[in-house]
Write a protein that holds these residues in place. Structure first.
Motif, PDB file in Angstrom:
ATOM      1  N   TYR A 187      -0.096   0.917  35.841  1.00  0.00           N
ATOM      2  CA  TYR A 187       1.090   1.028  36.726  1.00  0.00           C
ATOM      3  C   TYR A 187       2.053   2.076  36.182  1.00  0.00           C
ATOM      4  O   TYR A 187       2.515   2.961  36.913  1.00  0.00           O
ATOM      5  N   HIS A 188       2.316   2.017  34.899  1.00  0.00           N
ATOM      6  CA  HIS A 188       3.293   2.953  34.329  1.00  0.00           C
ATOM      7  C   HIS A 188       2.748   4.381  34.310  1.00  0.00           C
ATOM      8  O   HIS A 188       3.519   5.327  34.428  1.00  0.00           O
TER       9      HIS A 188
ATOM     10  N   ASP B 121      17.564   1.465  46.641  1.00  0.00           N
ATOM     11  CA  ASP B 121      16.986   0.507  45.703  1.00  0.00           C
ATOM     12  C   ASP B 121      15.542   0.785  45.326  1.00  0.00           C
ATOM     13  O   ASP B 121      14.835  -0.116  44.898  1.00  0.00           O
ATOM     14  N   ARG B 122      15.104   2.027  45.475  1.00  0.00           N
ATOM     15  CA  ARG B 122      13.721   2.315  45.090  1.00  0.00           C
ATOM     16  C   ARG B 122      13.638   3.542  44.188  1.00  0.00           C
ATOM     17  O   ARG B 122      12.698   4.348  44.319  1.00  0.00           O
ATOM     18  N   PHE B 123      14.606   3.652  43.292  1.00  0.00           N
ATOM     19  CA  PHE B 123      14.542   4.778  42.360  1.00  0.00           C
ATOM     20  C   PHE B 123      13.296   4.667  41.507  1.00  0.00           C
ATOM     21  O   PHE B 123      13.004   3.614  40.943  1.00  0.00           O
ATOM     22  N   GLY B 124      12.548   5.749  41.444  1.00  0.00           N
ATOM     23  CA  GLY B 124      11.299   5.761  40.683  1.00  0.00           C
ATOM     24  C   GLY B 124      10.078   5.645  41.583  1.00  0.00           C
ATOM     25  O   GLY B 124       8.964   5.853  41.127  1.00  0.00           O
ATOM     26  N   VAL B 125      10.281   5.305  42.862  1.00  0.00           N
ATOM     27  CA  VAL B 125       9.167   5.348  43.827  1.00  0.00           C
ATOM     28  C   VAL B 125       9.120   6.789  44.326  1.00  0.00           C
ATOM     29  O   VAL B 125       9.603   7.122  45.402  1.00  0.00           O
TER      30      VAL B 125
ATOM     31  N   ASN C 248       8.222   6.880  36.487  1.00  0.00           N
ATOM     32  CA  ASN C 248       9.679   6.663  36.557  1.00  0.00           C
ATOM     33  C   ASN C 248      10.049   5.275  37.083  1.00  0.00           C
ATOM     34  O   ASN C 248      11.232   4.959  37.197  1.00  0.00           O
ATOM     35  N   HIS C 249       9.040   4.479  37.431  1.00  0.00           N
ATOM     36  CA  HIS C 249       9.351   3.203  38.069  1.00  0.00           C
ATOM     37  C   HIS C 249       9.501   2.109  37.012  1.00  0.00           C
ATOM     38  O   HIS C 249       8.619   1.266  36.822  1.00  0.00           O
TER      39      HIS C 249
ATOM     40  N   LEU D 191      17.272   4.315  36.292  1.00  0.00           N
ATOM     41  CA  LEU D 191      18.629   4.573  36.803  1.00  0.00           C
ATOM     42  C   LEU D 191      19.548   4.985  35.651  1.00  0.00           C
ATOM     43  O   LEU D 191      20.259   5.998  35.737  1.00  0.00           O
ATOM     44  N   HIS D 192      19.529   4.188  34.606  1.00  0.00           N
ATOM     45  CA  HIS D 192      20.455   4.419  33.497  1.00  0.00           C
ATOM     46  C   HIS D 192      20.183   5.752  32.808  1.00  0.00           C
ATOM     47  O   HIS D 192      21.109   6.522  32.534  1.00  0.00           O
TER      48      HIS D 192
END
Ligand SMILES: [Zn+2]
Length: 335
Positions: free
Chosen positions: A278-279, A230-234, A284-285, A290-291
């Motif tokens: 942040y971005h 559950d941390r895709f992009g971290v 990637n967060h 995911l999609h």
């Protein structure tokens, strides 16, 4: 028919569709925000969040679980303002996020403390959020949340975890635990929750995706829990490629029914001076990572459509349905 509470009222679990099981709409230190962020609750914050949630809905996702509880800046007014502008289902949570001490209002208040009560006072807060509504609204929590990070089972952490377990036992609301996989704290959470009579199938062990330790992950899954990948992009914790390889390996070993995917990202936060910062820091967060990026990589790694559907649809749905069904059966047996 099984129902789950969302920001806009109850939704049939069959209608949850594709679910991201661990996200945040807003993340903040509420005291800091109130004092130093004049942009809080501004049009840019609300409209920006709604735009991101709408984009997720347009990509084919129907629901998110917002795991923002006390300690992470839950603000029901801000959430409601966003919910009025998006058709995405947002499941709100109750609980406490701490790695160590309990929040100030519970420090001297509780069993054996300066202001002694026979019953842990947190439980009444959680139950009110679940049964009546949050902060004077009719919006009810649909998920319980606690945490155990690298410091382990500190007294405050254990107190919250047992209170969350007891609120679950009284309502059938399922549980997500923030864990630190490097320290294997998911196993400690499973032990404590099981001691409180929680069926571990009603628990998401959060942040499992931060490790590639298959033995640890299979031990957790073998006890029935869903693993939060559950941390895709971290990306500073572990790369997307490594996260994908771990999921592919677990699916190949037959654990596709024990996995659920998410980002643990947010639409607005005071953790950075501006949302743009942040971005820039974590490109990637975001809710579409995911999609757009991970699903092609999972398919490439041999994860089939039925496994993907299980991770986004069937497993989250079972998380809510099974807990409610178990609770109904137990209440029926007790009546
Ligand atoms: Zn989170």
């Amino acid at each position: 028919m099984s129902m789950v509470e969302t920001l806009r009222g109850p939704v049939a679990t069959a209608g949850l569709g594709r679910v991201l099981i661990h996200e945040h709409v807003f993340l903040m230190d509420a005291e800091y925000t109130l004092n130093y962020r004049p942009d809080f609750l501004g049009e840019a914050m609300i409209a920006g969040a709604a735009r991101r949630l709408d984009a997720l809905k347009a990509a084919g996702y129907d629901s998110i679980v917002d795991l923002t509880v006390l300690g992470l800046g839950r603000h029901i007014g801000a959430l409601s303002a966003v919910a009025a502008r998006t058709t995405l289902n947002i499941i709100v949570s109750t609980g406490i996020y701490t790695f160590d001490a309990v929040p100030g209002p519970f420090r001297f208040h509780g069993p054996g403390l300066l202001h002694h009560t026979d019953i842990e006072p947190m439980i009444a807060h959680f139950l009110r959020d679940i049964r009546e509504g949050i902060a004077g609204t009719t919006i009810r929590a649909g998920e319980l949340k606690c945490a155990i990070d690298a410091p382990g089972l500190k007294p405050g952490v254990e107190r919250v975890m047992r209170a969350v377990a007891q609120a679950h036992r009284a309502t059938g609301t399922p549980i997500t635990v923030h864990t630190a996989p490097a320290e294997h704290t998911g196993l400690i959470a499973q032990r404590v929750l099981a001691e409180e009579g929680v069926d571990l199938a009603d628990v998401v062990i959060g942040h499992c995706g931060d490790t590639g330790d298959l033995d640890y992950l299979m031990r957790l899954a073998d006890r029935g829990s869903i693993l939060g990948m559950d941390r895709f992009g971290v990306d500073f914790a572990i790369t997307t490629a490594e996260r994908v390889a771990t999921i592919a390996a677990l699916v190949a070993r037959g654990y596709g029914d024990r996995l659920a995917l998410s980002h643990d990202c947010c639409c607005w936060s005071d953790f950075f001076p501006r949302i743009e910062d942040y971005h820039r820091a974590m490109p990637n967060h975001h809710l579409l990572h995911l999609h757009e990026d991970v699903l092609p990589a999972l398919r490439e790694a041999g994860v089939g459509e039925s496994a993907l559907d299980a991770m986004f649809i069937a497993n989250p749905r079972r998380h809510f349905e099974a807990a409610a069904a178990r609770f109904a059966a137990q209440s029926g047996a007790a009546a």
